[in-house]
Structure formats: structure tokens, C-alpha cells
Design a protein around this motif. Sequence first.
Motif, PDB file in Angstrom:
ATOM      1  N   GLU A 425       0.902  -1.225   0.072  1.00 55.79           N
ATOM      2  CA  GLU A 425      -0.033   0.103   0.047  1.00 55.79           C
ATOM      3  C   GLU A 425       0.820   1.219   0.154  1.00 55.79           C
ATOM      4  O   GLU A 425       0.351   2.262  -0.548  1.00 55.79           O
ATOM      5  N   THR A 426       2.121   1.179   0.608  1.00 57.21           N
ATOM      6  CA  THR A 426       3.032   2.333   0.580  1.00 57.21           C
ATOM      7  C   THR A 426       4.182   2.102  -0.079  1.00 57.21           C
ATOM      8  O   THR A 426       4.593   2.970  -0.849  1.00 57.21           O
ATOM      9  N   PHE A 427       4.795   0.910  -0.542  1.00 57.93           N
ATOM     10  CA  PHE A 427       5.856   0.758  -1.265  1.00 57.93           C
ATOM     11  C   PHE A 427       5.739  -0.010  -2.610  1.00 57.93           C
ATOM     12  O   PHE A 427       4.716  -0.665  -2.723  1.00 57.93           O
ATOM     13  N   ASP A 428       6.727  -0.016  -3.376  1.00 57.58           N
ATOM     14  CA  ASP A 428       6.520  -0.551  -4.705  1.00 57.58           C
ATOM     15  C   ASP A 428       6.870  -1.928  -4.568  1.00 57.58           C
ATOM     16  O   ASP A 428       7.636  -2.372  -3.618  1.00 57.58           O
ATOM     17  N   ILE A 429       6.484  -2.869  -5.414  1.00 58.32           N
ATOM     18  CA  ILE A 429       6.693  -4.338  -5.293  1.00 58.32           C
ATOM     19  C   ILE A 429       8.349  -4.568  -5.743  1.00 58.32           C
ATOM     20  O   ILE A 429       8.622  -5.517  -5.007  1.00 58.32           O
ATOM     21  N   ASP A 430       8.979  -3.797  -6.449  1.00 57.30           N
ATOM     22  CA  ASP A 430      10.385  -4.149  -6.294  1.00 57.30           C
ATOM     23  C   ASP A 430      11.265  -3.712  -5.071  1.00 57.30           C
ATOM     24  O   ASP A 430      12.169  -4.665  -4.690  1.00 57.30           O
ATOM     25  N   ASP A 431      10.784  -2.863  -4.353  1.00 59.93           N
ATOM     26  CA  ASP A 431      11.516  -2.478  -3.089  1.00 59.93           C
ATOM     27  C   ASP A 431      10.998  -3.559  -1.954  1.00 59.93           C
ATOM     28  O   ASP A 431      12.095  -4.016  -1.315  1.00 59.93           O
ATOM     29  N   LEU A 432       9.924  -4.057  -1.980  1.00 61.91           N
ATOM     30  CA  LEU A 432       9.314  -4.945  -1.111  1.00 61.91           C
ATOM     31  C   LEU A 432      10.035  -6.087  -1.344  1.00 61.91           C
ATOM     32  O   LEU A 432      10.367  -6.951  -0.491  1.00 61.91           O
ATOM     33  N   HIS A 433      10.232  -6.769  -2.548  1.00 64.28           N
ATOM     34  CA  HIS A 433      10.989  -7.944  -3.082  1.00 64.28           C
ATOM     35  C   HIS A 433      12.269  -7.992  -2.544  1.00 64.28           C
ATOM     36  O   HIS A 433      12.671  -8.751  -2.060  1.00 64.28           O
ATOM     37  N   ALA A 434      12.917  -6.966  -2.613  1.00 60.97           N
ATOM     38  CA  ALA A 434      14.325  -6.583  -2.183  1.00 60.97           C
ATOM     39  C   ALA A 434      14.205  -6.986  -0.605  1.00 60.97           C
ATOM     40  O   ALA A 434      15.216  -7.553  -0.153  1.00 60.97           O
ATOM     41  N   ALA A 435      13.503  -6.358   0.072  1.00 54.88           N
ATOM     42  CA  ALA A 435      13.362  -6.460   1.526  1.00 54.88           C
ATOM     43  C   ALA A 435      13.215  -7.983   1.884  1.00 54.88           C
ATOM     44  O   ALA A 435      13.863  -8.388   2.926  1.00 54.88           O
ATOM     45  N   VAL A 436      12.354  -8.624   1.187  1.00 53.49           N
ATOM     46  CA  VAL A 436      11.965  -9.903   1.408  1.00 53.49           C
ATOM     47  C   VAL A 436      13.091 -10.960   1.121  1.00 53.49           C
ATOM     48  O   VAL A 436      13.429 -11.761   2.055  1.00 53.49           O
ATOM     49  N   LYS A 437      13.847 -10.501   0.302  1.00 53.87           N
ATOM     50  CA  LYS A 437      15.165 -11.473   0.095  1.00 53.87           C
ATOM     51  C   LYS A 437      16.183 -11.201   0.910  1.00 53.87           C
ATOM     52  O   LYS A 437      16.653 -12.239   1.415  1.00 53.87           O
ATOM     53  N   LYS A 438      16.272  -9.791   1.514  1.00 53.83           N
ATOM     54  CA  LYS A 438      17.168  -9.420   2.636  1.00 53.83           C
ATOM     55  C   LYS A 438      16.700 -10.381   3.774  1.00 53.83           C
ATOM     56  O   LYS A 438      17.648 -10.963   4.296  1.00 53.83           O
ATOM     57  N   ALA A 439      15.672 -10.167   4.283  1.00 55.86           N
ATOM     58  CA  ALA A 439      15.118 -11.055   5.455  1.00 55.86           C
ATOM     59  C   ALA A 439      15.125 -12.357   5.543  1.00 55.86           C
ATOM     60  O   ALA A 439      15.574 -12.928   6.350  1.00 55.86           O
ATOM     61  N   LEU A 440      15.203 -12.947   4.096  1.00 56.30           N
ATOM     62  CA  LEU A 440      15.289 -14.370   4.039  1.00 56.30           C
ATOM     63  C   LEU A 440      16.752 -14.839   4.388  1.00 56.30           C
ATOM     64  O   LEU A 440      17.230 -15.791   5.035  1.00 56.30           O
ATOM     65  N   GLN A 441      17.689 -13.834   3.750  1.00 52.78           N
ATOM     66  CA  GLN A 441      19.140 -14.145   3.944  1.00 52.78           C
ATOM     67  C   GLN A 441      19.547 -13.843   5.464  1.00 52.78           C
ATOM     68  O   GLN A 441      20.356 -14.632   5.769  1.00 52.78           O
ATOM     69  N   LEU A 442      18.988 -12.944   6.054  1.00 50.90           N
ATOM     70  CA  LEU A 442      19.199 -12.835   7.529  1.00 50.90           C
ATOM     71  C   LEU A 442      18.556 -13.935   8.202  1.00 50.90           C
ATOM     72  O   LEU A 442      18.811 -13.723   9.505  1.00 50.90           O
ATOM     73  N   GLY A 443      17.540 -14.414   8.043  1.00 57.08           N
ATOM     74  CA  GLY A 443      16.561 -15.422   8.567  1.00 57.08           C
ATOM     75  C   GLY A 443      15.882 -14.497   9.812  1.00 57.08           C
ATOM     76  O   GLY A 443      15.254 -15.242  10.710  1.00 57.08           O
ATOM     77  N   ALA A 444      15.550 -13.237   9.310  1.00 61.09           N
ATOM     78  CA  ALA A 444      14.581 -12.390  10.163  1.00 61.09           C
ATOM     79  C   ALA A 444      13.194 -12.436   9.546  1.00 61.09           C
ATOM     80  O   ALA A 444      12.720 -11.508   8.680  1.00 61.09           O
ATOM     81  N   VAL A 445      12.505 -13.642   9.638  1.00 57.62           N
ATOM     82  CA  VAL A 445      11.266 -13.705   9.016  1.00 57.62           C
ATOM     83  C   VAL A 445      10.082 -13.093   9.668  1.00 57.62           C
ATOM     84  O   VAL A 445       9.379 -13.853  10.360  1.00 57.62           O
ATOM     85  N   GLY A 446       9.777 -12.035   9.904  1.00 64.54           N
ATOM     86  CA  GLY A 446       8.972 -11.073  10.711  1.00 64.54           C
ATOM     87  C   GLY A 446       8.615  -9.928   9.892  1.00 64.54           C
ATOM     88  O   GLY A 446       9.202  -9.023   9.274  1.00 64.54           O
ATOM     89  N   PHE A 447       7.302  -9.451  10.136  1.00 64.90           N
ATOM     90  CA  PHE A 447       6.709  -8.340   9.791  1.00 64.90           C
ATOM     91  C   PHE A 447       7.660  -6.991   9.892  1.00 64.90           C
ATOM     92  O   PHE A 447       7.962  -6.316   9.211  1.00 64.90           O
ATOM     93  N   ASP A 448       8.112  -6.938  11.324  1.00 65.97           N
ATOM     94  CA  ASP A 448       8.954  -5.837  11.828  1.00 65.97           C
ATOM     95  C   ASP A 448      10.305  -5.618  10.825  1.00 65.97           C
ATOM     96  O   ASP A 448      10.439  -4.549  10.548  1.00 65.97           O
TER      97      ASP A 448
END
Length: 495
Positions: A425-448
Motif C-alpha cells: 500500500e506504501t511501497f513498490d513491489i520491487d522495493d518490497l521484494h528486495a526487502a523480503v530477499k534480505k530478510a530471508l538471507q538474515l533469517g529475520a522472517v517477521g513483519f517488523d
Amino acid sequence: MDLYRKVRLACAEGMSQREAARHFNISRDSVSKMMAFSVPPGYRRSAPIKRPKLDAFTGIIDSWLDGDREVHRKQRHTAKRVFERLRDEHGFTGGYTIVKDYMRQRERRGREMFVPLAHPPGHAQADFGEAVVVIGGIEQKAHFFVMDLPHSDACYVRAYPAATAEAWVDGHVHAFAFFGKVPVSVLYDNDRCLVAKILPDGARQRATLFSGFLSHYLFRDRYGRPGKGNDKGNAEGLVGYSRRNFMVPIPRFATWDAFNDYLETQCLKRQADVLRGQSETIGQRLERDLAAMSDLPAAPFDACDQVTGRVSSQALVRYKTNDYSVPVAYGHRDVWIRGYVDVVVIGCGGEVIARHPRCYDREDMVFDAVHYLPLIEQKINALDQAAPLAEWDLPSEFATLRRLMEARMIKAGRREYVQVLRLLETFDIDDLHAAVKKALQLGAVGFDAVKHLVLCHVEKRPPKLDLDVYPYLPRANVETTSAASYMALMSEDAA
């Protein structure tokens, strides 16, 4: 002609007509005619053709054909049908050929005649045509708008998925921008998109959108006779010319915009042509057209269909038989709709709340999955069966993120996954996709964590995650290494 000359020459040199007939082996009447006319006069009928078997029936044939003017053209008498009726109903004993010849001559006598026209500079004609094209790999019918300036033969062509009222107006807007001027008048047929009704006195009641368009550009609209396309023959000819020259072979383009760019290039290229009977190019004659036209207004007309609607309980708004989604927060509220040729814009009050690609199918549903995420977050059990999400093509990392969240937090993880999706609702799909990939790499799988990472990605700063808020992650206890530990590695025992 050679024999004609020899006979006349022989008689002129003293040979008698009787002797010339005998010498050239022709009749004396032929010699007399050759001496009377310097060139063969041809056959001259002195009396009309007599048709003893047909003349008694011509009145019947004429009455049948006159009555055909009141019926559909596909159910009118043919020569074969006329012959059969004369034979069966009136005892006609003649042949089919004389009936066919009579009907052909009668049709020729009744054909319309035309007056050659002169076209002063500054006037235009407009029409729509159809052609088959391939857009985005899909073969479909293109409806292309044409505008012709009869004085110079300059043209503009633009294609659309459908010949709607907004396509008519949008075609004019682009044509006026292409020429840089507004014509003195434009000649049309009586298309329903332009003319809502033809009044008894012949005046036209214009459609609402077209009437506003005329008021914006202030040019005179003229109309041909109903069903008489030849009244705007230049535009009719341009339709055929464009199809034969710009759309053969079948055009293949990725988008409608790419196709229209190609058509505009062809129109510009044609301005260098010199047409039959002209000594100047189209572009040179176009200068006189432009000099007679008026300037463009300060801003172009907003070529859209404007209607109102109401949001249904499923957050859908109906426009032209199709349903378009809006955010669920606007359920059951009145909204306004603007239908452009390529997009549908929906608003409430002074705010635009939804924007969708225009759909030209019938009874279809056009969803934006983001519109339904707040409701799905509340009704989380609908996540797997929600129709707006069924064809949502997200990157594979989102499915991995959901699987890990549900494995560790069960139902709460599913709801938190929807919260991650709501970041769209706030961010573009490309930016959110990059954040999700980074979260999976760090193992920080949470909304915050994902929210923090997408903010860092947008603001281009390094992330600072506090792992204390993720108790399910494995702990790593790192101690300070002493120098003695390194010495032990270098000892002989270690070696």
C-alpha cells in the motif's frame, strides 16, 4: 481503315464507284458511305430496340423494383427471381437473358451521379476503420481513427481496441496535437458515439461527451447523409489506404502505444509524397491548411467518459458491464468513474482511490489484490480462497516467507504475512521484494524486520536489526579471543 483510305483515294483519282466496288470486292453502298464520310461513322441506331416478348411486362418489372426500395436490400428481387415470377404468375414466354439485360440497364439509369468538389484549406474529415492486428502476441481487431485534410491530403491515423466515444475524442485530441492546429470544420457520418439523435428537421442532437469536446476546441461539426459514406469520400478513402499501406502484412507490436508510434511515423513519411494531378508535396500543401486553421487551446481536452457508481459489498464498481475493485474501506459508498481508452480511474470525493487498465471484455472482473488485504487480514481464513489473490503473480520469495512464518507462528504467521503484503500500500513491489530477499538471507522472517529492511532499502542506509525481538532464531555466543589461543595454534603439538 486501310481499305477505307484505298477506296477513297482510288475514287479521288478518277475511278468510278461502280468500278471501285468491283475492284475492291465490296458493295456499292459501302463505297458510297466511304465517299460520304472521311472516317467510318460507326453503327447508328435509327430506332429503339424492340422487345416484343418483354415490352408488355416492363411495367410489372418496374413496379416490383420500385417496391424493393422499401425492403431490406438483401431481400430484393434478383433477375432470376423476376424471371421466375413473370413465367409462373404472368405467363411470360421470353428468356432469362432479356430480363437480366433490362434490369441491368434500369439499374445503370438509376445510379447516383456526383459533382466534383473543391476543398478549401483548413477543413477536415474523420472516420473509423477496422483491421486485424497482433498486439502483445494476441490477434485481435483494431479500430483505427483517421483524420484527413482534403485540401492537402495530409492524414493522421491512430488505433484503439474499440471505437468508443472516448476513442473518438482521444483520436481528435492526438490528431490536433499532431497537426498543431484545430480545423475550421470536421465532416462526420452519424455515428452513435457522436450523434445521440437525428431530429425531424435534420438537426443533430450531439452526445454528451462529444458536445463538451466541441465546446472545448470550438470548431464546426458537419454531418453527411445517413447511410451515405461517400459524402466524406476522402476519409473513406483514407481508411482503405491506411489498411492497405500501413497494415499489410498484419502489424505485430508489443503494445498499442508502439503500434500508434509506427502509424504516426507513416503519416509523417507520407507528407513527402506527390499525388497524381499535383505538383506539390502533401507537406507543402499542408502549409496552406495550417494557415487557415485556428490555434490549439491552452490545455487538451480530457478525453474520458464520466459516470457515477456505487461500491458493492465485495468492493467492486461496475463500469460498461465490467467490475473494477476499490479499497474495501470505500464499501457501499458513491464514487465517480472516468473511463479513458486505456485506463479506468475511480474516485471518491476529491480523491482517486483506484486505477485499473481498461477492460474491453464483457462481464469480467478486474482486481487489484492490494485493495482486499485489510479485509483478508481480519478474515485470515479467506487467504487461500480469495479470488483477487488467485492470479496474483508474486516472486517466489514471498511464498518462502509465508511458509517459514506459518511454520514458526502458525495462524499468527499467516496474519503477519498479510501484514507484509500490506506494505505494498506504501511501497513498490520491487522495493518490497528486495526487502523480503534480505530478510530471508538474515533469517529475520517477521513483519517488523521486513518493514525495517524495506525502509532501509528505500532510504539507502544499512539495516540495524535487534535480534532480541526474534526469540526463535538460534543464538550465537561470540567471545573475545586471547593471544594465548593463537600461540596454542602455533605450538608443535597443534602442528
